[in-house]
Design a protein around this motif. Structure first.
Motif, PDB file in Angstrom:
ATOM      1  N   ARG A 386       0.832  -1.204   0.000  1.00 21.57           N
ATOM      2  CA  ARG A 386       0.000   0.000   0.000  1.00 21.57           C
ATOM      3  C   ARG A 386       0.862   1.249   0.000  1.00 21.57           C
ATOM      4  NH1 ARG A 386      -5.577  -0.404   2.604  1.00 21.57           N
ATOM      5  NH2 ARG A 386      -6.198  -2.575   2.266  1.00 21.57           N
ATOM      6  N   GLY A 387       2.111   1.093   0.386  1.00 21.35           N
ATOM      7  CA  GLY A 387       3.014   2.241   0.473  1.00 21.35           C
ATOM      8  C   GLY A 387       3.933   2.403  -0.718  1.00 21.35           C
ATOM      9  N   ILE A 388       3.607   1.781  -1.846  1.00 18.55           N
ATOM     10  CA  ILE A 388       4.430   1.980  -3.047  1.00 18.55           C
ATOM     11  C   ILE A 388       4.536   3.473  -3.338  1.00 18.55           C
ATOM     12  CG2 ILE A 388       4.556   1.636  -5.546  1.00 18.55           C
ATOM     13  CD1 ILE A 388       3.136  -1.078  -5.092  1.00 18.55           C
ATOM     14  N   ARG A 389       5.764   3.966  -3.446  1.00 16.63           N
ATOM     15  CA  ARG A 389       5.970   5.398  -3.664  1.00 16.63           C
ATOM     16  C   ARG A 389       6.912   5.710  -4.811  1.00 16.63           C
ATOM     17  NH1 ARG A 389      11.037   6.688  -1.709  1.00 16.63           N
ATOM     18  NH2 ARG A 389      11.868   5.546   0.098  1.00 16.63           N
ATOM     19  N   TRP A 390       7.405   4.677  -5.477  1.00 20.01           N
ATOM     20  CA  TRP A 390       8.435   4.870  -6.507  1.00 20.01           C
ATOM     21  C   TRP A 390       8.275   3.743  -7.512  1.00 20.01           C
ATOM     22  CZ3 TRP A 390      12.635   2.240  -8.490  1.00 20.01           C
ATOM     23  CH2 TRP A 390      13.718   2.961  -8.981  1.00 20.01           C
ATOM     24  N   VAL A 391       8.189   4.087  -8.799  1.00 23.45           N
ATOM     25  CA  VAL A 391       7.963   3.088  -9.844  1.00 23.45           C
ATOM     26  C   VAL A 391       8.878   3.377 -11.030  1.00 23.45           C
ATOM     27  CG1 VAL A 391       6.292   2.036 -11.419  1.00 23.45           C
ATOM     28  CG2 VAL A 391       5.538   2.849  -9.163  1.00 23.45           C
ATOM     29  N   MET A 392       9.507   2.325 -11.515  1.00 19.63           N
ATOM     30  CA  MET A 392      10.382   2.418 -12.688  1.00 19.63           C
ATOM     31  C   MET A 392      10.035   1.290 -13.648  1.00 19.63           C
ATOM     32  SD  MET A 392      14.571   2.083 -12.755  1.00 19.63           S
ATOM     33  CE  MET A 392      14.880   3.814 -12.375  1.00 19.63           C
ATOM     34  N   ILE A 393      10.055   1.569 -14.941  1.00 20.80           N
ATOM     35  CA  ILE A 393       9.879   0.531 -15.951  1.00 20.80           C
ATOM     36  C   ILE A 393      10.949   0.687 -17.021  1.00 20.80           C
ATOM     37  CG2 ILE A 393       8.152   1.888 -17.241  1.00 20.80           C
ATOM     38  CD1 ILE A 393       6.856  -0.905 -17.924  1.00 20.80           C
ATOM     39  N   GLU A 394      11.694  -0.382 -17.234  1.00 20.29           N
ATOM     40  CA  GLU A 394      12.812  -0.401 -18.181  1.00 20.29           C
ATOM     41  C   GLU A 394      13.738   0.785 -17.985  1.00 20.29           C
ATOM     42  OE1 GLU A 394      12.545  -1.666 -22.136  1.00 20.29           O
ATOM     43  OE2 GLU A 394      10.703  -2.817 -21.840  1.00 20.29           O
ATOM     44  N   GLY A 395      14.006   1.100 -16.718  1.00 13.66           N
ATOM     45  CA  GLY A 395      14.950   2.164 -16.395  1.00 13.66           C
ATOM     46  C   GLY A 395      14.366   3.556 -16.404  1.00 13.66           C
ATOM     47  N   ASP A 396      13.111   3.709 -16.854  1.00 14.67           N
ATOM     48  CA  ASP A 396      12.460   5.018 -16.846  1.00 14.67           C
ATOM     49  C   ASP A 396      11.696   5.195 -15.539  1.00 14.67           C
ATOM     50  OD1 ASP A 396      13.319   5.942 -19.331  1.00 14.67           O
ATOM     51  OD2 ASP A 396      11.628   5.023 -20.385  1.00 14.67           O
ATOM     52  N   LEU A 397      12.006   6.281 -14.831  1.00 16.37           N
ATOM     53  CA  LEU A 397      11.338   6.568 -13.565  1.00 16.37           C
ATOM     54  C   LEU A 397      10.019   7.282 -13.860  1.00 16.37           C
ATOM     55  CD1 LEU A 397      11.517   6.467 -10.481  1.00 16.37           C
ATOM     56  CD2 LEU A 397      12.687   8.680 -10.557  1.00 16.37           C
ATOM     57  N   VAL A 398       8.903   6.636 -13.504  1.00 17.44           N
ATOM     58  CA  VAL A 398       7.593   7.194 -13.829  1.00 17.44           C
ATOM     59  C   VAL A 398       6.842   7.686 -12.594  1.00 17.44           C
ATOM     60  CG1 VAL A 398       7.350   5.822 -15.927  1.00 17.44           C
ATOM     61  CG2 VAL A 398       6.485   4.908 -13.758  1.00 17.44           C
ATOM     62  N   ARG A 399       7.315   7.306 -11.419  1.00 19.13           N
ATOM     63  CA  ARG A 399       6.697   7.806 -10.186  1.00 19.13           C
ATOM     64  C   ARG A 399       7.748   7.909  -9.101  1.00 19.13           C
ATOM     65  NH1 ARG A 399       1.919   4.845  -6.511  1.00 19.13           N
ATOM     66  NH2 ARG A 399       2.114   6.267  -4.730  1.00 19.13           N
ATOM     67  N   ASP A 400       7.776   9.045  -8.428  1.00 25.73           N
ATOM     68  CA  ASP A 400       8.657   9.248  -7.281  1.00 25.73           C
ATOM     69  C   ASP A 400       7.980  10.260  -6.385  1.00 25.73           C
ATOM     70  OD1 ASP A 400      10.600   9.694  -5.418  1.00 25.73           O
ATOM     71  OD2 ASP A 400      12.201  10.122  -6.838  1.00 25.73           O
TER      72      ASP A 400
END
Length: 408
Positions: A386-400
């Motif tokens: 529930r605390g996901i705060r950072w997302v990356m896909i194939e090296g691209d940072l899409v959420r921080d």
């Protein structure tokens, strides 16, 4: 795509079920170039720009194996989706894909989408024209005339072995990565029961034989034990829902290697149905199926069936304080799988079913940098997700959530 050295983190090893504190991960050209103790990784990759994750737990991105970006259930909410023009539908699905990625789901398996818009969405994401998770899709699901879901353009009506062979080939021609077939009734069919059989043995055999000849797996919407057993004996690769299993059928699934995507959230989703204006008959059928659904799931666990995470609800949907994907993982954990195995069932195990485990599903050298971060240990408690705060896909940072500077 920015090369980076991620530091100040603990790596979540979903394969071993261990946490590796004081780690670092080097990312080059969207691929994990190194993962290990921080001192060791920094010695080789110290020239890369360092990014601190502030003590976060770094996990592989989630994989949702039962996704519908064009879902339209009975009721006003679903009717609005069904009435969309082709252009409106494409934008609606693209927005759903974007929201799914931002919730930490970096790979999805679509199992019935309208008008083949999923193929255009898959290709647009791969080409970088829009952001979203990596997509594997079945195209339109195959149904008998009047069968489960026949009302929409996300299914294709077929009859007889010849008709179902043609149905499989038509989806493969369009670019399907797998085949989906409806072999029983379900929760959303007003004029059927969950246990209503919908394919003759020779029709199902035609689907499996044709898809397997082309090297594609088959998953089936299926509720009742006798219908599932027949499909498993014919070589079915995966069962969706499995509302009414028996210990004998679960044992047969385990012996055959047939996986289960339980979609536990769909039989305890009253608030979601209320939002969409889903009629009372469907809500009653859904909630009424809930207790036996959990019993069936536990039978599958006891038999050693491979469990894969899939929400059926849109993966990004905010539900009971989190996303539908995370809520499904919590149910899977709470009803017997436990948090470590539930995370494995939402990462490396579905990646393996998809044949993509050489590229995604775990944090290992040579794999795509599909990563999520949170501040609590997801192997100890699934609620950490529930605390996901950072997302990356194939090296691209899409959420921080702690830094507004993103790559897309």
């Amino acid at each position: 795509m920015v090369n980076r050295l991620l530091v100040d983190l603990s790596v979540v090893d979903v394969v071993s079920g261990d946490i590796r504190p004081n780690s670092a991960v080097a990312i080059v050209d969207g691929v994990i170039a190194a993962v290990g103790a921080r001192d060791s990784v920094e010695t080789q990759w110290g020239d890369l720009p360092a990014v601190s994750l502030g003590g976060a737990y770094l996990s592989p991105g989630l994989v949702n194996m039962h996704t519908h970006f064009s879902l339209s259930l009975p009721g006003p909410g679903g009717d609005a989706v069904s009435a969309m023009t082709a252009h409106e539908l494409a934008l609606y699905m693209a927005d759903g894909a974007r929201r799914t990625l931002l919730e930490g789901v970096t790979t999805v398996r679509c199992v019935a989408e309208k008008d083949h818009a999923d193929f255009a969405l898959r290709d647009a994401i791969a080409a970088g024209r829009t952001i979203g998770p990596r997509i594997f899709t079945a195209g339109r699901a195959l149904v008998c005339t009047g069968g489960h879901g026949f009302e929409g353009t996300d299914t294709l009506e077929c009859d007889g072995p010849v008709g179902f062979r043609h149905g499989v080939r038509s989806q493969l021609k369009a670019g399907a990565d797998l085949i989906k077939v409806m072999i029983s009734g379900g929760i959303a069919g007003e004029h059927e029961a969950i246990a209503t059989p919908q394919l003759a043995a020779d029709e199902l055999e035609a689907v499996l034989e044709t898809a397997h000849a082309w090297g594609k797996k088959v998953t089936a919407h299926a509720g009742p034990a006798p219908i599932i057993l027949q499909a498993v004996e014919l070589g079915l690769d995966c069962v969706e829902h499995g509302y009414q299993l028996t210990p004998e059928v679960a044992a047969a699934m385990a012996a055959q290697g047939t996986a289960l995507v339980p979609t536990l959230v769909v039989t305890r989703a009253s608030a979601f149905f209320d939002q969409l204006g889903v009629p009372a008959w469907m809500q009653q059928r859904s909630l009424g199926a809930g207790p036996q659904h959990v019993e069936s799931y536990r039978m599958a666990l006891d038999a050693g069936v491979t469990i894969l995470m899939g929400s059926d609800m849109p993966p990004f949907w905010r539900f009971e304080g989190t996303s539908a994907s995370v809520r499904e993982i919590e149910h899977m954990s709470d009803f017997g799988l436990g948090p470590a195995a539930a995370l494995k069932a939402a990462t490396i195990d579905p990646a393996a079913w998809l044949g993509a485990d050489a590229e995604v599903g775990s944090i290992e050298v040579g794999k795509r940098a599909d990563l999520i971060a949170m501040d609590s240990d997801p192997l100890a408690d699934s609620a950490a997700l529930r605390g996901i705060r950072w997302v990356m896909i194939e090296g691209d940072l899409v959420r921080d959530d702690k830094n507004a500077v993103l790559d897309v």
